[in-house]
Every structure is written in C-alpha cells, then in structure tokens.
Scaffold this active site. Structure first.
Site, PDB file in Angstrom:
ATOM      1  N   ASP A  31       0.832  -1.204   0.000  1.00  0.00           N
ATOM      2  CA  ASP A  31       0.000   0.000   0.000  1.00  0.00           C
ATOM      3  C   ASP A  31       0.865   1.253   0.000  1.00  0.00           C
ATOM      4  O   ASP A  31       0.552   2.246  -0.668  1.00  0.00           O
ATOM      5  CB  ASP A  31      -0.917   0.009   1.234  1.00  0.00           C
ATOM      6  CG  ASP A  31      -2.024  -1.035   1.136  1.00  0.00           C
ATOM      7  OD1 ASP A  31      -2.178  -1.615   0.054  1.00  0.00           O
ATOM      8  OD2 ASP A  31      -2.711  -1.258   2.150  1.00  0.00           O
ATOM      9  N   PHE A  32       1.971   1.192   0.739  1.00  0.00           N
ATOM     10  CA  PHE A  32       2.864   2.351   0.833  1.00  0.00           C
ATOM     11  C   PHE A  32       3.450   2.684  -0.536  1.00  0.00           C
ATOM     12  O   PHE A  32       3.465   3.850  -0.962  1.00  0.00           O
ATOM     13  CB  PHE A  32       3.981   2.076   1.838  1.00  0.00           C
ATOM     14  CG  PHE A  32       4.995   3.197   1.926  1.00  0.00           C
ATOM     15  CD1 PHE A  32       4.695   4.360   2.615  1.00  0.00           C
ATOM     16  CD2 PHE A  32       6.230   3.099   1.286  1.00  0.00           C
ATOM     17  CE1 PHE A  32       5.618   5.400   2.687  1.00  0.00           C
ATOM     18  CE2 PHE A  32       7.147   4.131   1.358  1.00  0.00           C
ATOM     19  CZ  PHE A  32       6.845   5.282   2.057  1.00  0.00           C
ATOM     20  N   GLU A  33       3.934   1.643  -1.245  1.00  0.00           N
ATOM     21  CA  GLU A  33       4.513   1.870  -2.578  1.00  0.00           C
ATOM     22  C   GLU A  33       3.469   2.436  -3.533  1.00  0.00           C
ATOM     23  O   GLU A  33       3.751   3.333  -4.333  1.00  0.00           O
ATOM     24  CB  GLU A  33       5.061   0.561  -3.142  1.00  0.00           C
ATOM     25  CG  GLU A  33       6.326   0.063  -2.453  1.00  0.00           C
ATOM     26  CD  GLU A  33       6.732  -1.307  -2.971  1.00  0.00           C
ATOM     27  OE1 GLU A  33       7.742  -1.369  -3.709  1.00  0.00           O
ATOM     28  OE2 GLU A  33       6.038  -2.293  -2.652  1.00  0.00           O
ATOM     29  N   PHE A  34       2.253   1.899  -3.455  1.00  0.00           N
ATOM     30  CA  PHE A  34       1.164   2.385  -4.312  1.00  0.00           C
ATOM     31  C   PHE A  34       0.900   3.865  -4.029  1.00  0.00           C
ATOM     32  O   PHE A  34       0.787   4.682  -4.945  1.00  0.00           O
ATOM     33  CB  PHE A  34      -0.103   1.565  -4.072  1.00  0.00           C
ATOM     34  CG  PHE A  34      -1.250   1.923  -4.994  1.00  0.00           C
ATOM     35  CD1 PHE A  34      -1.445   1.239  -6.182  1.00  0.00           C
ATOM     36  CD2 PHE A  34      -2.138   2.952  -4.667  1.00  0.00           C
ATOM     37  CE1 PHE A  34      -2.495   1.563  -7.037  1.00  0.00           C
ATOM     38  CE2 PHE A  34      -3.186   3.289  -5.515  1.00  0.00           C
ATOM     39  CZ  PHE A  34      -3.367   2.587  -6.704  1.00  0.00           C
ATOM     40  N   GLU A 111     -26.757 -16.388 -10.758  1.00  0.00           N
ATOM     41  CA  GLU A 111     -25.851 -15.447 -10.093  1.00  0.00           C
ATOM     42  C   GLU A 111     -26.498 -14.988  -8.793  1.00  0.00           C
ATOM     43  O   GLU A 111     -27.731 -14.932  -8.700  1.00  0.00           O
ATOM     44  CB  GLU A 111     -25.587 -14.235 -10.984  1.00  0.00           C
ATOM     45  CG  GLU A 111     -25.034 -14.561 -12.350  1.00  0.00           C
ATOM     46  CD  GLU A 111     -25.214 -13.417 -13.328  1.00  0.00           C
ATOM     47  OE1 GLU A 111     -24.712 -12.313 -13.048  1.00  0.00           O
ATOM     48  OE2 GLU A 111     -25.879 -13.616 -14.358  1.00  0.00           O
ATOM     49  N   LYS A 113     -27.861 -12.367  -6.152  1.00  0.00           N
ATOM     50  CA  LYS A 113     -28.469 -11.036  -6.264  1.00  0.00           C
ATOM     51  C   LYS A 113     -27.954 -10.174  -5.116  1.00  0.00           C
ATOM     52  O   LYS A 113     -28.391 -10.317  -3.974  1.00  0.00           O
ATOM     53  CB  LYS A 113     -29.994 -11.150  -6.213  1.00  0.00           C
ATOM     54  CG  LYS A 113     -30.726  -9.860  -6.489  1.00  0.00           C
ATOM     55  CD  LYS A 113     -32.229 -10.101  -6.548  1.00  0.00           C
ATOM     56  CE  LYS A 113     -32.971  -8.826  -6.883  1.00  0.00           C
ATOM     57  NZ  LYS A 113     -32.820  -7.794  -5.840  1.00  0.00           N
ATOM     58  N   ASP A 115     -27.431  -6.885  -2.867  1.00  0.00           N
ATOM     59  CA  ASP A 115     -28.350  -5.826  -2.455  1.00  0.00           C
ATOM     60  C   ASP A 115     -27.584  -4.524  -2.290  1.00  0.00           C
ATOM     61  O   ASP A 115     -26.968  -4.267  -1.252  1.00  0.00           O
ATOM     62  CB  ASP A 115     -29.028  -6.225  -1.137  1.00  0.00           C
ATOM     63  CG  ASP A 115     -30.275  -5.399  -0.875  1.00  0.00           C
ATOM     64  OD1 ASP A 115     -30.761  -4.746  -1.812  1.00  0.00           O
ATOM     65  OD2 ASP A 115     -30.759  -5.386   0.264  1.00  0.00           O
ATOM     66  N   ARG A 134     -30.026   4.120 -11.318  1.00  0.00           N
ATOM     67  CA  ARG A 134     -31.144   3.482 -11.996  1.00  0.00           C
ATOM     68  C   ARG A 134     -32.306   4.453 -12.210  1.00  0.00           C
ATOM     69  O   ARG A 134     -32.941   4.458 -13.243  1.00  0.00           O
ATOM     70  CB  ARG A 134     -31.634   2.259 -11.193  1.00  0.00           C
ATOM     71  CG  ARG A 134     -32.733   1.515 -11.902  1.00  0.00           C
ATOM     72  CD  ARG A 134     -33.291   0.369 -11.067  1.00  0.00           C
ATOM     73  NE  ARG A 134     -34.274  -0.358 -11.848  1.00  0.00           N
ATOM     74  CZ  ARG A 134     -35.524   0.039 -12.047  1.00  0.00           C
ATOM     75  NH1 ARG A 134     -35.952   1.160 -11.495  1.00  0.00           N
ATOM     76  NH2 ARG A 134     -36.359  -0.655 -12.779  1.00  0.00           N
ATOM     77  N   TYR A 222     -22.661  -7.226 -13.625  1.00  0.00           N
ATOM     78  CA  TYR A 222     -23.300  -8.491 -13.981  1.00  0.00           C
ATOM     79  C   TYR A 222     -23.924  -8.562 -15.366  1.00  0.00           C
ATOM     80  O   TYR A 222     -24.314  -9.627 -15.813  1.00  0.00           O
ATOM     81  CB  TYR A 222     -24.364  -8.866 -12.945  1.00  0.00           C
ATOM     82  CG  TYR A 222     -25.370  -7.767 -12.659  1.00  0.00           C
ATOM     83  CD1 TYR A 222     -26.373  -7.445 -13.556  1.00  0.00           C
ATOM     84  CD2 TYR A 222     -25.318  -7.054 -11.456  1.00  0.00           C
ATOM     85  CE1 TYR A 222     -27.281  -6.449 -13.299  1.00  0.00           C
ATOM     86  CE2 TYR A 222     -26.233  -6.059 -11.175  1.00  0.00           C
ATOM     87  CZ  TYR A 222     -27.218  -5.758 -12.099  1.00  0.00           C
ATOM     88  OH  TYR A 222     -28.124  -4.763 -11.833  1.00  0.00           O
ATOM     89  N   LYS A 309     -36.159 -15.019  -4.674  1.00  0.00           N
ATOM     90  CA  LYS A 309     -35.893 -14.300  -3.428  1.00  0.00           C
ATOM     91  C   LYS A 309     -35.798 -15.284  -2.259  1.00  0.00           C
ATOM     92  O   LYS A 309     -36.650 -16.158  -2.093  1.00  0.00           O
ATOM     93  CB  LYS A 309     -37.003 -13.278  -3.145  1.00  0.00           C
ATOM     94  CG  LYS A 309     -37.189 -12.241  -4.237  1.00  0.00           C
ATOM     95  CD  LYS A 309     -35.936 -11.445  -4.546  1.00  0.00           C
ATOM     96  CE  LYS A 309     -35.638 -10.388  -3.535  1.00  0.00           C
ATOM     97  NZ  LYS A 309     -36.442  -9.187  -3.616  1.00  0.00           N
ATOM     98  N   CYS A 403     -65.528   7.367   4.677  1.00  0.00           N
ATOM     99  CA  CYS A 403     -64.194   7.871   4.329  1.00  0.00           C
ATOM    100  C   CYS A 403     -63.606   8.619   5.519  1.00  0.00           C
ATOM    101  O   CYS A 403     -64.270   9.494   6.102  1.00  0.00           O
ATOM    102  CB  CYS A 403     -64.290   8.796   3.115  1.00  0.00           C
ATOM    103  SG  CYS A 403     -62.706   9.573   2.701  1.00  0.00           S
ATOM    104  N   CYS A 406     -63.341  12.626   4.127  1.00  0.00           N
ATOM    105  CA  CYS A 406     -64.496  13.461   3.771  1.00  0.00           C
ATOM    106  C   CYS A 406     -65.810  12.905   4.312  1.00  0.00           C
ATOM    107  O   CYS A 406     -66.872  13.508   4.117  1.00  0.00           O
ATOM    108  CB  CYS A 406     -64.584  13.632   2.259  1.00  0.00           C
ATOM    109  SG  CYS A 406     -65.059  12.111   1.392  1.00  0.00           S
ATOM    110  N   CYS A 421     -63.858   5.458  -1.771  1.00  0.00           N
ATOM    111  CA  CYS A 421     -64.622   6.663  -1.458  1.00  0.00           C
ATOM    112  C   CYS A 421     -65.119   7.215  -2.792  1.00  0.00           C
ATOM    113  O   CYS A 421     -64.311   7.531  -3.676  1.00  0.00           O
ATOM    114  CB  CYS A 421     -63.733   7.688  -0.757  1.00  0.00           C
ATOM    115  SG  CYS A 421     -64.521   9.315  -0.626  1.00  0.00           S
ATOM    116  N   CYS A 427     -63.123  14.945  -2.092  1.00  0.00           N
ATOM    117  CA  CYS A 427     -62.288  14.297  -1.077  1.00  0.00           C
ATOM    118  C   CYS A 427     -60.843  14.785  -1.228  1.00  0.00           C
ATOM    119  O   CYS A 427     -60.202  14.505  -2.258  1.00  0.00           O
ATOM    120  CB  CYS A 427     -62.371  12.780  -1.246  1.00  0.00           C
ATOM    121  SG  CYS A 427     -61.483  11.862   0.030  1.00  0.00           S
TER     122      CYS A 427
END
Length: 664
Positions: A31-34, A111, A113, A115, A134, A222, A309, A403, A406, A421, A427
């Site tokens: 990481d240091f070199e990067f 594949e 899914k 989240d 999206r 994907y 799901k 209702c 109203c 209603c 209303c």
C-alpha cells in the site's frame, strides 16, 4: 525519459496494480509503494496540466463537487426483475419460456443477487464516460464524478472490448467496511448508519466526491447491453467483462435444469451469510443471448430473467392502531401502526394491511402481537398473528364504512377487494393525489413542484385540479411558506415547460383508473389524438391490444364525466399536447392493422428490435408464441425447428426478412 512518458508509465502501472488488488484480489506492491506512486503522479499532473487524462488513477481521490445531479435518459432502459419464491414459480417461468422458444434446449446462468444501489456505466473506446443511477429505469442521475472514485470501477478497459456499451451492476458496501464506518461515527458522537445498502445508495449522491472516495464502496458488475457486442451467452458476458477489468463475482453457475438451479439456490440460502456483501436472492437468466432477444421484455421486466428471493426475515411486534389511507383513485388502504422494530436493516413502524379481506383472513386486531416480514425485501407486511399472546378483552376489527377524510359512505363493487370513497371531486386526498400523479416524473415531470407543495397550494385554495396549475402567478406563490422568488419562478417555468410533454405521457398523467404507462402508450398509438379516443366505445376500445373490458369501461367513464371534459378543455387552451407529434406519426401506417407477427431467429438487414418496431409502427401486433391467431412467422437464421413445425401445423405463413421488408 520525458515528462509525458513518465506520466503515462505511472498511470499504466497504477492501473495495473489497481486491477490486481481490487479485481484479482492479488496485490503486487505494498500500500505504501502504491501511495508513493500515486502521490508522484498527482504532483506531475498538477505541474503539467496539459497532459490531463479523464481516466487517470488520480481521479479516484475525488475533489469534484456536484451541486445538482443532472437527470439523463438511459440509452437502454433499466428493467426490474420479476420475483419467484418457490421451485413451482421457476418451473412455471420455464414453461412460459419454452412456449415462446419452442422445443429447444435452454440453459440457465445463476448469479447471486447483491443488495446495493443499481448503476449503469457507459464506456466508449474503452474509457468510462458516464455513470447513471437506476432512477425510474428510463432516466437516472449523473453521478460520474462519484463513480470514478470507486476503485473497482475501471476508468480504462483492457483487452478486446466493444467500442461502445453500457454495463450494469450494484454499488455495494462490504459488511466489514460498513461496521468500521459505524464504529468511527459512534466514536465521533454521530448516529450510526442503518444498513449497508442505504449507505451505498446515499454515498452516490454526496456532493463532494472526495467524501465518496473515503468510503470503501465496491462495484459488482453483472450484465452488458448495447448493439453488435459479439457476445453469445450470459456466462461469456461474465468471463469477458472480468477480463476487461471489471469486478465480476465468481459465484455463478451454468445450469441445465431447474433442479440444478434449485441446488444453487438452496446452497446459497444457507451459505450467503458467509459472503462479505448483502444478498437477498439468486438471479436466474436464460444463458443464450439469442434466446434472450427472442424472449424480449414485458412492459416492466425481461422475460428471460427471474429473481428467486430468499425467505424474508420475520419479526414480531405489537399492532398499536389501524388507520386508513385514501389514494388518488379513492381506494382505501388500511395501515397497521406498529411498535417500532428493526427488520432487514431498517426500522419498521407501519405495514400495509391491504384490504378488509386480509384483516378478516388473519383476524387481525388492535393490541395483537403480529408477525411482520418484508415482501420482496422492500414493503413490510403482516403475515400472521400470535394468538397465544392475544388479550382476553380483544375485540374483532370493524372495518370503516365512511371515508376518514371526507366522511362519504364507502362503496365496494362485487369482485373488488378494495373499498372506495366515491366523492371523487370533494375528497382532499383524491384531489391532491391526482395532481401529484399529474406532476410526477413518468407523467408531466414538472420540475420545481413536489407533493408537499401541491398539498400547500390546495390548502391555500390556489388549486383544485391539475388545470389550475397553469394559471398560477408569482404573486400568488410568494406569500406561501418557504416559497422564495427563485422557487416561485422554477415552479411557474416547470409548469410552462410541461406543455411539451408528448401525448402518450399526458394520457398517463390524466390519472384514468387502470390506465398505466403501457396502456396509455397503446391507446395513444391506436387513436393518435384525444378526440378520437373520447369518441371510442367500450367495444371499439377492446379491439386495441391488451385493452380489456375493465380498462375500456374506465376510459369511457372518464370521458363521459362533464367535470373531466371541462378540465381537458382548459388544458388544451394552455397548450398541453393532445395528439401524437409529427415525429411519432412519421412512417406510421395501418398496413398491418389486425395482423399479428411472431419474430424468431437472427436477422441481417435490421435488428430484431427494429423489425418489431416496424410491425408496430404499421399497426401490427408482435406476438410471443405461435397460435392459430398468428398472421405471419418472420423467420430468421437459427430459428428453432419447433417454431417452424408449429407454424406449419396451424397453417401460419412463414416469411423471410426480405419478404417482410417487401411487404412494407
């Protein structure tokens, strides 16, 4: 070595190390070199701005500030997926597929899914040019500056990639990183974030991209969309895109049967908790791209994909009160007000009870301990009652008969689960609901005007219907709460601009019951203008593709109402579009009216989608499977033999691409 060469070599080296670390999970330097190489490149780019490159690894540290995220149209629509919850659901889906494709072998790619927050990335000549959320599937927000800070999003591709394409995926926040972020927030005396998914989605809309860069987001890709991509299967898509430099989950399996699909589902339903990311199911796709194209799409979803799901998380809590909401159509929805409970990463206080039948089915009562889960992992719903904990003094729920807004007597027609209603024009929630629907993004898309402002304008007596929006003045708006001069101008300009919205969206905006986006497009296409539609009878309307009696009666009823006709007259006087534009009417004829075409195979001169559009533009209907009602089968190369056999058996003429084009 000259400066330009030094900069280019540093960029190339950093891109390679980034790919090895984040995509291959195999670090080649520390990481240091990067960090040292990145710092050296930053200094060189600062001193020599003439060598700027939009794909430089230094852009990943952020720094760009976006005040307003521009909304752009997706070149290729982002569809949602249909859901399944059992093997029977999958088998029914497979039968529908086989009915359309005929007797051909179908393989499936499974594949996980993930989240997260859905994203669409556009690449041209191997360079990232755009990242859109999206949104509503048709258009999304441009979050390119923030996307560039995510290490697993390649800014420059490798290998043999197409010249232009969109790639879709999920922006996710790994559990470990999420927990670390929350520990830091707690130490700083801040509220912890609720869940990884919402935090990932919120990160994309931060104005300062440097803050996004600090968050350890990942992008899991994907699917690829575009034209002439040279890809033949979904499994190949996963392999190819991984080679181009994308982080594509290796957890995928090619399955030959739904039994194999269920083995994959059952394994990951147990082992998903070992994964570093949130998952809520399995996505099953028809593997062959050609078969995907032949199956096509419904108005909402691809026919060639299904989300299975996992069983939803379930908790119990106390039902404190039942209240009732009135929708824009007058439909009454009972709502359970609950003792707050944590469910699937969010605090749930309310759940829909759907209708009176649902309450009666479970015998749901105030004071009950109820079982709650998230339907499709999104909307909380009550799925049962713990009768052991019910009080002896408990009383059955009496559904309201007036209702709540109203006080009109509710009505319920035979065969309808909902109470309504009938006070359509008196209303308040129905009045404001119709106006809110009219201004919504998929309808008239009026900028500068939101739901709360509609409520305020109605409360102050400035509007009673959506036609009143066009008479609002700045002088009327400025005295309102939180309404500055700029806000008033934006609202008035937004309303004025809405007269350019095309007829099919205006028809949807009117809020005719049962007329959604797809039905509105079909009616606009069939009748071309509002006058012709207004004169149509129920019987005539039912001849339009997918228009049944319920929709037809609703349309005739809407145009038979004098108040509606008065509002339409006013809208026309303000310039609202009540006929298809010249562009829409161009090349449209009635040549194929009453004819149904089934399109199958691969075509040379035009794409499958262009061929389907030609059929619809000339009054024809595109069918998905062959029957005695099919007028023609347009046969391309590699068409399945079962389609030909079925067409011949029921006497359907088989024509070639050339034959079809000659018919035009």
């Amino acid at each position: 070595m000259d400066i330009k060469q030094k900069i280019e070599e540093l960029r190339k080296a950093l891109q390679e190390h980034n790919y090895n670390y984040y995509v291959l999970d195999s670090a080649t330097i520390s990481d240091f070199e990067f960090d040292m190489k990145l710092k050296e490149l930053q200094e060189l780019e600062a001193n020599y701005p003439e060598f700027y490159d939009a794909t430089s690894p230094t852009l990943r540290v952020g720094g760009m500030v976006t005040k307003n995220f521009e909304t752009l149209v997706h070149e290729h629509r982002m569809y949602s997926l249909d859901n399944s919850y059992s093997k029977e659901d999958l088998e029914d889906w497979e039968k529908r597929i086989q009915k359309i494709l005929g007797d051909v072998t179908v393989e499936f790619t499974c594949e996980l899914k993930y989240d997260g927050a859905s994203i669409s990335l556009t690449y041209e000549d191997g360079k990232l040019v755009r990242g859109l959320t999206r949104g509503d599937g048709f258009q999304g927000d441009d979050v390119t500056n923030n996307i560039k800070t995510i290490k697993t999003v390649p800014l420059q591709l490798r290998g043999d990639y197409p010249s232009k394409f969109d790639i879709r995926g999920e922006i996710v926040l790994p559990f470990e990183a999420f927990e670390k972020m929350n520990l830091e927030r707690i130490e700083n005396g801040e509220e912890p974030y609720m869940n990884p998914r919402n935090t990932a989605a919120g990160s994309l809309k931060l104005q300062d991209s440097a803050l996004v860069a600090e968050r350890p987001l990942e992008c899991l890709l994907y699917s690829v969309v575009g034209t002439n991509l040279g890809l033949s299967s979904q499994y190949q898509v996963l392999e190819k895109t991984r080679n181009w430099g994308f982080k594509v989950p290796s957890v995928a399996k090619l399955c030959k049967t739904t039994d194999e699909v269920m083995e994959f589902v059952e394994y990951w339903d147990i082992h998903r908790h070992e994964l570093p990311y949130e998952t809520d199911g399995v996505v099953v796709k028809v593997n062959s791209i050609q078969q995907q194209e032949e199956l096509g799409y419904t108005s909402k979803s691809p026919r060639w994909a299904m989300a299975y799901k996992f069983k939803a998380e379930q908790v119990s809590t106390v039902l404190e009160e039942i209240t009732y909401q009135v929708g824009r159509t007058g439909a009454i929805t009972p709502v359970a007000n609950l003792t707050p409970i944590l469910l699937a990463g969010t605090t749930v206080k309310r759940a829909s009870l759907h209708n009176a039948d649902q309450i009666e089915k479970f015998d749901i009562r105030v004071g009950d301990t109820v079982f709650v889960e998230k339907g499709g992992e999104i909307i909380p719903k009550i799925v049962g009652v713990d009768l052991i904990k019910r009080s002896e003094n408990s009383l059955p729920t009496q559904y309201i008969d007036h209702c709540p807004e109203c006080h009109a007597s509710l009505v319920r027609t035979e065969g309808d689960a909902k109470h309504y209603c009938p006070n359509e024009y008196g209303c308040p929630p129905q009045i404001t609901g119709r106006i809110q629907h009219y201004i919504s993004r998929k309808a008239m898309d009026i900028e500068g005007l939101g739901g709360e402002t509609v409520e305020l304008l109605f409360k102050e007596g400035l509007i009673e219907n959506y036609a009143d929006l066009y008479t609002l003045t700045k002088e009327q708006l400025l005295p309102l709460e939180r309404m500055a001069e700029k806000s008033a101008e934006n609202l008035i300009n937004g309303v004025a601009a809405s007269v350019n919205i095309p007829f099919e969206r205006v028809l949807f905006a009117l809020g005719i019951r049962f007329v959604g986006e797809t039905v509105a497009k079909k009616l606009a296409k069939a009748y071309k203008n509002i006058e012709a539609l207004m004169e149509a009878s129920v019987k005539e309307l039912m001849t339009v593709d997918e228009i049944g009696q319920r929709i037809a009666e609703s349309v005739v009823g809407f145009f038979g109402n004098e108040k509606n006709l008065e509002i339409l007259k006013r809208l026309r006087s303000y310039g609202v579009q009540f006929e298809l534009s010249a562009d829409k009417l161009l090349n449209q004829t009635e040549l194929f009216k009453g004819k149904t075409f089934v399109v199958s195979g691969v075509f040379e001169k035009v794409s499958r989608d262009e061929l389907k559009k030609m059929i619809e533009d000339n009054g024809g209907k595109v069918g998905s499977s062959i029957s005695s009602k099919t007028s023609f089968l347009v046969a391309g190369d590699k068409m399945g033999p079962s389609k030909r056999t079925k067409a011949e058996s029921v006497g359907v003429p088989i024509i070639s691409e050339e034959d079809f084009l000659e018919m035009l």
